[in-house]
Scaffold this active site. Structure first.
Site, short mmCIF file in Angstrom:
data_model
loop_
_atom_site.label_atom_id
_atom_site.label_comp_id
_atom_site.label_asym_id
_atom_site.label_seq_id
_atom_site.Cartn_x
_atom_site.Cartn_y
_atom_site.Cartn_z
N HIS A 140 153.42 -41.99 48.45
CA HIS A 140 152.32 -41.05 48.68
C HIS A 140 151.61 -41.37 50.00
O HIS A 140 151.36 -40.48 50.81
CB HIS A 140 151.34 -41.12 47.50
CG HIS A 140 150.09 -40.31 47.69
ND1 HIS A 140 150.09 -38.93 47.70
CD2 HIS A 140 148.80 -40.68 47.89
CE1 HIS A 140 148.85 -38.48 47.89
NE2 HIS A 140 148.06 -39.53 48.01
N ARG A 149 148.59 -38.04 60.21
CA ARG A 149 148.70 -38.87 61.42
C ARG A 149 150.17 -39.07 61.74
O ARG A 149 150.73 -40.15 61.52
CB ARG A 149 148.06 -40.26 61.21
CG ARG A 149 146.56 -40.31 61.07
CD ARG A 149 146.11 -41.76 60.81
NE ARG A 149 146.86 -42.36 59.72
CZ ARG A 149 146.54 -42.24 58.44
NH1 ARG A 149 145.45 -41.60 58.09
NH2 ARG A 149 147.30 -42.78 57.50
N GLU A 207 147.64 -39.11 38.54
CA GLU A 207 147.31 -40.53 38.57
C GLU A 207 147.21 -41.07 37.15
O GLU A 207 147.06 -40.33 36.19
CB GLU A 207 145.96 -40.77 39.28
CG GLU A 207 145.90 -40.20 40.69
CD GLU A 207 144.73 -40.73 41.51
OE1 GLU A 207 144.13 -41.75 41.12
OE2 GLU A 207 144.43 -40.10 42.55
N ASP A 239 142.88 -36.40 39.99
CA ASP A 239 141.89 -36.50 41.08
C ASP A 239 141.98 -35.21 41.91
O ASP A 239 142.60 -35.19 42.98
CB ASP A 239 142.22 -37.75 41.91
CG ASP A 239 141.30 -37.91 43.11
OD1 ASP A 239 140.17 -37.42 43.06
OD2 ASP A 239 141.74 -38.53 44.10
N TYR A 250 137.46 -36.95 56.34
CA TYR A 250 137.83 -38.27 55.83
C TYR A 250 137.69 -39.41 56.83
O TYR A 250 137.68 -40.58 56.43
CB TYR A 250 139.24 -38.24 55.24
CG TYR A 250 140.37 -38.52 56.21
CD1 TYR A 250 141.05 -39.74 56.18
CD2 TYR A 250 140.75 -37.56 57.14
CE1 TYR A 250 142.09 -39.99 57.06
CE2 TYR A 250 141.78 -37.81 58.02
CZ TYR A 250 142.45 -39.01 57.98
OH TYR A 250 143.48 -39.27 58.86
N LYS A 259 136.72 -34.82 47.09
CA LYS A 259 137.26 -35.38 45.86
C LYS A 259 136.23 -35.63 44.77
O LYS A 259 136.61 -36.02 43.66
CB LYS A 259 137.98 -36.70 46.18
CG LYS A 259 139.33 -36.48 46.86
CD LYS A 259 139.93 -37.77 47.33
CE LYS A 259 141.31 -37.57 47.92
NZ LYS A 259 142.35 -37.34 46.91
N THR A 366 147.60 -41.25 43.70
CA THR A 366 148.68 -40.32 43.38
C THR A 366 149.99 -41.08 43.21
O THR A 366 150.37 -41.89 44.05
CB THR A 366 148.85 -39.31 44.52
OG1 THR A 366 147.59 -38.69 44.74
CG2 THR A 366 149.89 -38.26 44.18
CA CA Z 1 143.42 -40.01 44.50
#
Ligand code: CA
Length: 440
Positions: A140, A149, A207, A239, A250, A259, A366
């Protein structure tokens, strides 16, 4: 120990045979009864305080009786605070009541302490004080990193530190709670400036959650060799994530409003004892990866710190529901794909002296594997919307749409053990009808 129960629906039940006995909080639907703790057995719930009141636990150990008294509460917190010894004693006493064909037990339990799940209302099982979400799947982290990125997908700390962030406990909701599409600052990669409005890329994250039983005093740690005395049990955790908000907000401090608008958990907490037959070695690290630092390395954790669980995601759109079409499975993976164990996450969390408390929740992050069908969120499954998911009825999904019902499940099965499961963690997306007050 008997392996079958006189509760007929438990024998062969995919989730709740005698070997599971997960804990939850319930009352009879439509009643004014006080919510209290029970355990799932087949299609029913064993009412623990009712067992106590009916004298069914009078031969049980003091520890078991102490645990049963803590079950007359609207959450598992008091029971969790008593730790693993009480949990094990209570579980054994309840198992003895439900095992075999003891006619007297059967008569008394049926008369006083058995409630059909279909006639019960389930509540959030735990009042979560603090919630921390980790990022323990290297697949993940690599997938998401390569979208956000491209030049630098996996940051250099990943294989050294169990990465996490402090989440928000107030918006943790039980399975079945509708999820209102959040508003937020959205900025696509090509937008000159952000705009404020309902998220256009609402996602889920598959999750597992781990609940803390006994904690540790501030200023002390939890050695990795002792984590099993602090972990209490596991649940499913979704989540929910607004990807357009997330990608804009972020950096540099990590997830925030993308979130914390809702996180769903399953209704039943599966204990470490129920999971014992499914403990497994951690996945071997790739050639060239660093060994964990000594405080994150323990022979027992390496040998049995993993849980061999199959984890799945199912989707039913509004159109499917209207047409009477069943949900479809959109991914299937394994919790053994995690790079870090819950033990390592907990030992790391407390390694600076941070005090953990009963009922605290640790999210795994995740759970994604190497294969496409094992990716645990739409961001990865559709590669940020570039490869839409094709549904059997011709619909497509890049991200979740209003009316979609998203469901997580997990189960464990292996030769020589009885299959157990977590039940389901459901959530249906509700449209953002109007902007929240004060935002226009
Ligand atoms: Ca999460």
């Amino acid at each position: 120990m008997m392996s079958t129960s006189w509760v007929a629906s438990a024998n062969g039940h995919p989730d709740f045979p005698l070997q599971n006995l997960p804990f939850g909080v319930f009352r009879r639907r439509g009643s004014k009864e006080a919510p209290r703790v029970g355990v799932a057995i087949g299609d029913s719930i064993l009412d623990v305080p009712a067992c106590l009141a009916a004298g069914l636990l009078s031969d049980a150990s003091d520890e078991a009786q102490r645990g049963a008294r803590a079950c007359a509460a609207p959450s598992l917190n008091a029971l969790m605070a008593m730790g693993g010894g009480v949990r094990r004693a209570l579980r054994e006493a309840l198992m003895a009541l439900l095992a075999g064909d003891v006619a007297e037990h059967k008569r008394l339990v049926e008369q006083h302490a058995l409630v059909a799940q279909a006639e019960a209302e389930l509540f959030l099982p735990v009042q979560v004080g603090d919630y921390t979400d980790f990022y323990a799947s290297v697949h993940h982290a690599t997938n998401v990193g390569s979208m956000f990125r491209p030049d630098n997908p996996l940051l250099p700390n990943y294989k050294w530190v169990p990465i996490g962030y402090h989440g928000r406990a107030s918006s943790i909701v039980p399975s079945g709670t509708p999820i209102v599409r959040p508003h937020g600052q959205r900025k696509g990669p090509d937008d000159a400036a952000p705009s404020f409005g309902p998220s256009r890329s609402l996602d889920y994250e598959l999750e597992l959650g781990a609940f803390i039983g006994t904690g540790n005093p501030l200023g002390t740690g939890i050695p990795l060799a002792q984590v099993d005395e602090h972990l209490w049990g596991l649940c499913l955790l979704n989540d929910w994530s607004a990807r357009d908000v997330q990608s804009w907000e972020y950096q540099p401090l990590g997830p925030f409003l993308a979130k914390n608008f809702a996180s769903s958990i399953s209704l039943w907490v599966v204990t470490l004892e129920a999971l014992e037959p499914f403990r497994a070695p951690l996945a071997p690290r790739a050639e060239g990866d660093p060994a964990p630092l000594p405080y994150l390395h323990d022979a027992a954790d390496q040998a049995r710190g993993g849980f061999a669980l199959t984890v799945e995601v199912w989707l039913q759109t509004a159109r499917m529901a209207a047409a009477g079409e069943a949900p479809v499975r959109i991914s299937q993976g394994s919790s053994l794909d995690l790079y870090w164990s819950f033990g390592q996450m907990l030992a790391h969390h407390a390694s600076n002296g941070c005090n953990m408390r009963p009922g605290d929740l640790l999210g795994s992050g995740t759970i994604s594997g190497a294969a496409r069908e094992s990716r645990g969120c739409l961001l990865e499954l559709t590669w940020r919307g570039a490869e839409p998911l094709q549904l059997p009825n011709g619909e497509q999904r890049r991200f979740l749409e209003d009316g979609d019902t998203l469901s997580l499940t997990a189960y464990a099965e292996r030769e020589g053990a009885t299959r157990i499961g977590f039940g389901w963690c459901h959530g249906t997306i509700v449209g953002a009808a109007s902007p929240p007050p004060g935002t226009t």
